[in-house]
Design a protein around this motif. Structure first.
Motif, mmCIF file in Angstrom:
data_model
loop_
_atom_site.group_PDB
_atom_site.id
_atom_site.type_symbol
_atom_site.label_atom_id
_atom_site.label_comp_id
_atom_site.label_asym_id
_atom_site.label_seq_id
_atom_site.Cartn_x
_atom_site.Cartn_y
_atom_site.Cartn_z
ATOM 1 N N UNK B 4 4.314 12.732 -14.258
ATOM 2 C CA UNK B 4 4.183 11.313 -14.619
ATOM 3 C C UNK B 4 5.447 10.869 -15.349
ATOM 4 N N UNK B 5 5.829 9.625 -15.199
ATOM 5 C CA UNK B 5 6.943 9.112 -16.010
ATOM 6 C C UNK B 5 6.565 9.168 -17.483
ATOM 7 N N UNK B 6 7.533 9.356 -18.359
ATOM 8 C CA UNK B 6 7.213 9.431 -19.789
ATOM 9 C C UNK B 6 6.530 8.156 -20.267
ATOM 10 N N UNK B 7 5.432 8.335 -20.960
ATOM 11 C CA UNK B 7 4.739 7.197 -21.548
ATOM 12 C C UNK B 7 3.769 6.488 -20.631
ATOM 13 N N UNK B 8 3.673 6.871 -19.377
ATOM 14 C CA UNK B 8 2.770 6.194 -18.450
ATOM 15 C C UNK B 8 1.548 7.057 -18.152
ATOM 16 N N UNK B 10 -1.606 7.980 -15.498
ATOM 17 C CA UNK B 10 -1.666 8.073 -14.034
ATOM 18 C C UNK B 10 -2.004 6.715 -13.424
ATOM 19 N N UNK B 11 -2.858 5.983 -14.112
ATOM 20 C CA UNK B 11 -3.260 4.678 -13.599
ATOM 21 C C UNK B 11 -2.089 3.688 -13.624
ATOM 22 N N UNK B 12 -1.367 3.703 -14.739
ATOM 23 C CA UNK B 12 -0.200 2.809 -14.835
ATOM 24 C C UNK B 12 0.853 3.185 -13.790
ATOM 25 N N UNK B 18 2.579 0.864 -6.657
ATOM 26 C CA UNK B 18 2.061 -0.211 -5.803
ATOM 27 C C UNK B 18 3.000 -1.421 -5.853
ATOM 28 N N UNK B 19 3.513 -1.706 -7.025
ATOM 29 C CA UNK B 19 4.446 -2.840 -7.134
ATOM 30 C C UNK B 19 5.746 -2.543 -6.373
ATOM 31 N N UNK B 78 8.218 -0.307 -18.888
ATOM 32 C CA UNK B 78 9.089 0.513 -19.744
ATOM 33 C C UNK B 78 9.217 1.924 -19.205
ATOM 34 N N UNK B 79 9.434 2.022 -17.929
ATOM 35 C CA UNK B 79 9.538 3.347 -17.304
ATOM 36 C C UNK B 79 10.982 3.591 -16.869
ATOM 37 N N UNK B 80 11.535 4.780 -17.155
ATOM 38 C CA UNK B 80 12.954 5.016 -16.894
ATOM 39 C C UNK B 80 13.286 5.149 -15.406
#
Lengths: 127, 558
Positions: B4-8, B10-12, B18-19, B78-80
């Motif tokens: 998972x990206x840091x701070x996210x 699984x749902x986010x 999807x975006x 806020x995902x890198x």
């Protein structure tokens, strides 16, 4: 690594020409495969050798020459076992010093076309 | 989706993907292990380890608007992001990000050659254009311009320049970042910025005067995460009529000082392309007496042994671009300078070829000099012809028939462009290697610099020499990484900094540049926080960490 090796072995064992014959009959696929091969593969795996014998100008061809010692052709275009499933494994995961290729570089269709071309190329060389 | 990206959550993460699919289409968003595999560094020293630098996903835009949309989405979550062009930055991390779990923005689909100006000598390309792509386009259009190519021609012009990569022709072209002329950049907020004259609407000189007016931020985008460059201009070398080479040898060890002085003079007058230094004494590498003298840096004995074997201590191969007559005149002048400055020097005529050279001439082994003097020239790169010839380096070879270089890593230290500096660096690197138990790849006493960037030398030090075909187990690779960090510290203590590094070592290299309590890094991070407040663009690149992720500095294998 084991998973990859297993998949490679299963492709060889189950069907030496799996996924190739239909493509090989498709002239467009073969032509497309030849074009992609020359563009993306031949710079490392091509047939023309030159340069210093210690450092051949085509590292892919030379690495396979050293690996197989004549038991298997060093030139991919003389191989009969490089089916589409086998190529997908090698190209998506890399093997030894050959890094993997992303779908933005080589699409799944590109790989299928390369397999179609190699099937024809190996037949045309009489192997 | 194993990462998972840091701070996210699984749902986010699923919502982000999807975006992205809404922006580029489902076919161009990758998140499964199989599809992510090619985005790993094939040569990673952390391969298979829990902290290997693997992205969580990849998104592949086809145009600038899609890149802007991707950045805006990343900002909201806020995902890198980590941007790659052709993804061939091997030996320096390949396509792998600085932060595990980043989302890779794969720009390979943006692969158009936008412009080639044969009269004003520049090209404008998108990120996915490789050296081979541009060369092929130039050939198809029968244009009389050269692209100064990296050694491995599958690399991209833009990505290589961003890494301050290098080539082999004339000085202004072979420093690939310095050869850039104008760029278009997507900023962290999604805005599109043009540098230099590109900021002036309607300008006709974007790719001729790269500075524009006022502060020029172009340098921030190299080895940094201040934006995603989506278009870039490059100066092209006009095709010369003729190419000529010549070899100079000098008899004694200390003759390296006037030799480099002489070559620098010719280089900075733009008389010669990249000079290639070597030591003819390397043919004595198996001679016990020679090895003993070399390891002891016994200069008198090394000179005695060289004379006893009728060898000279150093050689440099020069290359001249121009017309047949001008290259001959310049070579004659170079010989005159050498003979005037260095008693006992010898000069040998090399190749003299009409340009463009043929494919056969490119491939033919160059052996123009009397034995034992050998040419170092790889003609393809000297003529701007991209190939994969040097990929033998990490590959199975006659010397290593049963292994490949699984930890192919490049580390080169900047060394002063003088004979005194080179002779000192040899001793310093030898001492550092011994201190860290590194077996040198060759004898330091006869190691020579490369002059890739025109105004300085680079030398592979103990760190580079330790990267051999032998470290194949995970434990050995991790141990090697630990040694490399210590070597970088020792290098810095001796005044040597590195010009480039894989992500796993970028903090260690950044630590070297510590003047005034790391004011340079603090300055960059102040800018980073202002320009990219959510820290989404290539966090950690070049040792620059945004506030949100600053705790990760040096965290990898601490």
């Amino acid at each position: 690594m084991n998973l990859r090796y297993g998949l490679w072995v299963s492709c060889i064992a189950v069907s030496p020409l799996c996924g190739v014959v239909a493509g090989a009959e498709d002239a467009a696929a073969v032509a497309a495969g030849k074009s992609v091969f020359q563009l993306r593969c031949a710079p490392c795996h091509g047939a023309d050798r030159g340069g210093d014998p210690a450092h051949a100008l085509l590292p892919g061809t030379d690495a396979l020459r050293i690996k197989y010692q004549g038991k298997v052709p060093a030139l991919l275009e003389q191989r009969t076992d490089l089916t589409a499933p086998v190529l997908h494994v090698f190209l998506r995961h890399g093997t030894w010093s050959m890094p993997p290729f992303r779908k933005t570089e080589l699409s799944d269709a590109d790989i299928d076309h390369i397999a179609a071309y190699l099937a024809v190329a190996s037949h045309s060389t009489g192997r | 989706m194993s990462i998972l990206p840091p701070g996210l959550s699984a749902r986010q993460f699923a919502r982000v993907l999807a975006e992205f699919e809404g922006i580029v289409g489902k076919d161009w968003v990758f998140s499964g292990d199989e599809d992510i595999a090619p985005y790993r560094d094939h040569f990673s020293m952390l391969k298979g380890q829990p902290d290997e630098l693997i992205p969580a996903a990849a998104v592949c835009p086809a145009d600038v608007a899609q890149v802007q949309a991707i950045v805006r989405v990343a900002n909201r979550y806020r995902t890198p992001l980590f941007a790659i062009s052709t993804g061939k930055n091997f030996a320096y991390g390949g396509p792998a990000p600085n932060v595990r779990g980043s989302i890779t923005v794969d720009l390979k689909r943006m692969n158009r050659v936008l412009e080639i100006d044969e009269k004003r000598h520049f090209a404008v390309v998108e990120p996915g254009v490789s050296y081979m792509d541009l060369y092929r386009t130039i050939q198809e259009r029968n244009l009389k311009v050269w692209v100064d190519t990296a050694d491995v021609g599958w690399g991209g012009l833009l990505g290589n320049a961003m890494e301050r990569g290098t080539g082999y022709t004339m000085g202004p072209y072979r420093d690939h970042f310095s050869a850039h002329c104008g760029m278009e950049v997507v900023l962290a907020n999604g805005e599109l910025l043009r540098t230099g004259m590109g900021a002036l609407p309607g300008s006709q000189t974007w790719h001729e005067y790269r500075h524009g007016f006022g502060p020029d931020p172009a340098g921030l985008f190299a080895q940094g995460g201040f934006g995603i460059v989506v278009k870039m201009g490059f100066r092209l070398m006009p095709q010369p009529e003729h190419w000529r080479t010549g070899l100079v040898t000098v008899p004694k060890r200390r003759d390296l000082v006037p030799l480099i002085d002489t070559v620098n003079y010719l280089t900075d007058l733009f008389v010669i392309g990249e000079p290639l230094y070597a030591s003819p004494l390397r043919i004595l590498k198996d001679d016990a007496a020679f090895v003993k003298a070399a390891e002891a840096f016994d200069e008198a004995e090394l000179d005695r042994l060289a004379a006893a074997h009728s060898l000279h201590a150093w050689q440099v191969e020069l290359q001249f671009y121009g017309s047949e007559r001008s290259t001959l005149a310049n070579w004659e002048w170079a010989k005159e300078l050498v003979m005037r400055n260095i008693p006992g020097a010898q000069c040998f005529d090399g190749e003299s070829l009409r340009v463009p050279v043929t494919q056969e001439q490119i491939e033919r082994t160059t052996r123009p000099y009397p034995a034992p003097y050998a040419s170092q020239m790889r003609r393809n790169v000297m003529h701007g012809v991209p190939k994969l010839y040097v990929w033998w380096m990490p590959s199975r070879t006659e010397e290593f028939p049963n292994s490949w270089n699984e930890s192919h890593v490049g580390l080169f230290s900047l060394v002063g462009r003088s004979g005194e500096a080179v002779l000192k660096a040899q001793r310093d690197f030898d001492a550092i290697a011994r201190q860290h138990g590194i077996r040198p790849a060759s004898l330091y006493a006869i190691s020579t610099p490369v002059n890739w960037h025109q105004t300085t030398f680079l030398m592979g030090n103990g760190a580079f020499g330790s990267s051999t075909h032998n470290e194949t187990t995970p434990e050995a690779k991790i141990a090697q990484l630990k040694v490399l960090r210590e070597v970088l510290k020792a290098n810095a203590a001796a005044g040597y900094g590195d010009y480039r590094a894989p992500p796993v070592l970028q903090d260690a290299v950044s630590d070297q540049y510590s003047f005034n309590d790391h004011v340079l890094r603090r300055f960059n991070e102040t800018l980073k926080d202002a320009i990219d407040p959510n820290g989404i663009l290539l966090p950690g690149r070049g040792g620059v960490w945004p506030r949100a992720l600053r705790a990760l500095r040096g965290a990898l294998r601490k």
